[in-house]
Write a protein that holds these residues in place. Structure first.
Motif, PDB file in Angstrom:
ATOM      1  N   ALA A  18       0.833  -1.206   0.000  1.00 26.76           N
ATOM      2  CA  ALA A  18       0.000   0.000   0.000  1.00 26.76           C
ATOM      3  C   ALA A  18       0.867   1.254   0.000  1.00 26.76           C
ATOM      4  O   ALA A  18       0.600   2.204  -0.756  1.00 26.76           O
ATOM      5  CB  ALA A  18      -0.928  -0.003   1.214  1.00 26.76           C
ATOM      6  N   PHE A  19       1.905   1.273   0.818  1.00 24.51           N
ATOM      7  CA  PHE A  19       2.804   2.434   0.817  1.00 24.51           C
ATOM      8  C   PHE A  19       3.532   2.553  -0.517  1.00 24.51           C
ATOM      9  O   PHE A  19       3.820   3.654  -0.977  1.00 24.51           O
ATOM     10  CB  PHE A  19       3.803   2.348   1.965  1.00 24.51           C
ATOM     11  N   GLY A  20       3.829   1.441  -1.135  1.00 24.57           N
ATOM     12  CA  GLY A  20       4.479   1.472  -2.439  1.00 24.57           C
ATOM     13  C   GLY A  20       3.579   2.063  -3.511  1.00 24.57           C
ATOM     14  O   GLY A  20       4.034   2.816  -4.374  1.00 24.57           O
ATOM     15  N   VAL A  21       2.298   1.730  -3.469  1.00 22.29           N
ATOM     16  CA  VAL A  21       1.359   2.289  -4.442  1.00 22.29           C
ATOM     17  C   VAL A  21       1.238   3.801  -4.235  1.00 22.29           C
ATOM     18  O   VAL A  21       1.180   4.577  -5.199  1.00 22.29           O
ATOM     19  CB  VAL A  21      -0.011   1.585  -4.317  1.00 22.29           C
ATOM     20  N   ILE A  22       1.224   4.222  -2.970  1.00 22.42           N
ATOM     21  CA  ILE A  22       1.211   5.665  -2.696  1.00 22.42           C
ATOM     22  C   ILE A  22       2.470   6.308  -3.279  1.00 22.42           C
ATOM     23  O   ILE A  22       2.419   7.387  -3.862  1.00 22.42           O
ATOM     24  CB  ILE A  22       1.086   5.919  -1.182  1.00 22.42           C
ATOM     25  N   SER A  37       8.157   0.541  -8.135  1.00 22.88           N
ATOM     26  CA  SER A  37       7.368  -0.642  -8.506  1.00 22.88           C
ATOM     27  C   SER A  37       8.180  -1.918  -8.323  1.00 22.88           C
ATOM     28  O   SER A  37       7.644  -2.954  -7.929  1.00 22.88           O
ATOM     29  CB  SER A  37       6.863  -0.514  -9.936  1.00 22.88           C
ATOM     30  N   SER A  38       9.473  -1.850  -8.584  1.00 17.67           N
ATOM     31  CA  SER A  38      10.322  -3.021  -8.370  1.00 17.67           C
ATOM     32  C   SER A  38      10.416  -3.367  -6.894  1.00 17.67           C
ATOM     33  O   SER A  38      10.364  -4.543  -6.508  1.00 17.67           O
ATOM     34  CB  SER A  38      11.713  -2.748  -8.940  1.00 17.67           C
ATOM     35  N   LYS A  39      10.539  -2.354  -6.052  1.00 19.29           N
ATOM     36  CA  LYS A  39      10.627  -2.594  -4.599  1.00 19.29           C
ATOM     37  C   LYS A  39       9.330  -3.166  -4.056  1.00 19.29           C
ATOM     38  O   LYS A  39       9.342  -4.059  -3.206  1.00 19.29           O
ATOM     39  CB  LYS A  39      10.964  -1.290  -3.858  1.00 19.29           C
ATOM     40  N   ILE A  40       8.205  -2.644  -4.557  1.00 14.62           N
ATOM     41  CA  ILE A  40       6.915  -3.161  -4.106  1.00 14.62           C
ATOM     42  C   ILE A  40       6.817  -4.648  -4.419  1.00 14.62           C
ATOM     43  O   ILE A  40       6.473  -5.464  -3.564  1.00 14.62           O
ATOM     44  CB  ILE A  40       5.756  -2.424  -4.808  1.00 14.62           C
ATOM     45  N   GLU A  41       7.121  -4.973  -5.639  1.00 15.73           N
ATOM     46  CA  GLU A  41       6.937  -6.353  -6.075  1.00 15.73           C
ATOM     47  C   GLU A  41       7.915  -7.293  -5.387  1.00 15.73           C
ATOM     48  O   GLU A  41       7.551  -8.382  -4.969  1.00 15.73           O
ATOM     49  CB  GLU A  41       7.077  -6.455  -7.580  1.00 15.73           C
ATOM     50  N   THR A  42       9.146  -6.873  -5.241  1.00  9.16           N
ATOM     51  CA  THR A  42      10.142  -7.760  -4.660  1.00  9.16           C
ATOM     52  C   THR A  42       9.909  -7.971  -3.164  1.00  9.16           C
ATOM     53  O   THR A  42       9.747  -9.103  -2.701  1.00  9.16           O
ATOM     54  CB  THR A  42      11.559  -7.201  -4.901  1.00  9.16           C
ATOM     55  N   VAL A  43       9.874  -6.914  -2.406  1.00 13.26           N
ATOM     56  CA  VAL A  43       9.794  -7.055  -0.949  1.00 13.26           C
ATOM     57  C   VAL A  43       8.387  -7.459  -0.505  1.00 13.26           C
ATOM     58  O   VAL A  43       8.236  -8.323   0.372  1.00 13.26           O
ATOM     59  CB  VAL A  43      10.243  -5.754  -0.256  1.00 13.26           C
TER      60      VAL A  43
END
Length: 100
Positions: A18-22, A37-43
């Motif tokens: 959610a914080f990544g989408v923000i 987007s890479s950090k959201i998907e990976t972590v």
């Protein structure tokens, strides 16, 4: 107790996503957005898959989840790098978005 830990990991994964989408909406240029987007998907994905593995216990399903996690951990950074590199090599700059 172990289920509680797995559910806590799922909540952490959802919060991170959610914080990544923000962050995706907050950053204005292409290269910052692709990094986020890479950090959201990976972590986020890694945390969620660890939670699913804990919930499934030691089983064949857990081995499948670990194999999928390993595959995503290898391919996601490579795909992100390929997209960013192709944008860079095609001459895409940050100045194109903001204008001269």
């Amino acid at each position: 107790m172990i289920d509680l830990f797995a559910y806590l990991l799922m909540i952490i994964a959802l919060l991170f996503m959610a914080f990544g989408v923000i962050g995706l909406f907050r950053f204005k240029d292409f290269y910052s957005r692709i990094l986020i987007s890479s950090k959201i998907e990976t972590v986020g994905f890694l945390t969620a898959m660890i939670a699913f593995t804990i919930l499934s216990g030691i089983s064949f399903a857990a081995m499948k989840i670990l194999l999928i996690t390993l595959l995503v951990m290898i391919t996601n950074p490579l795909a992100t790098h390929a997209i960013a590199r192709s944008a860079f090599l095609s001459g895409y700059t940050i100045d194109q978005e903001t204008g001269p």
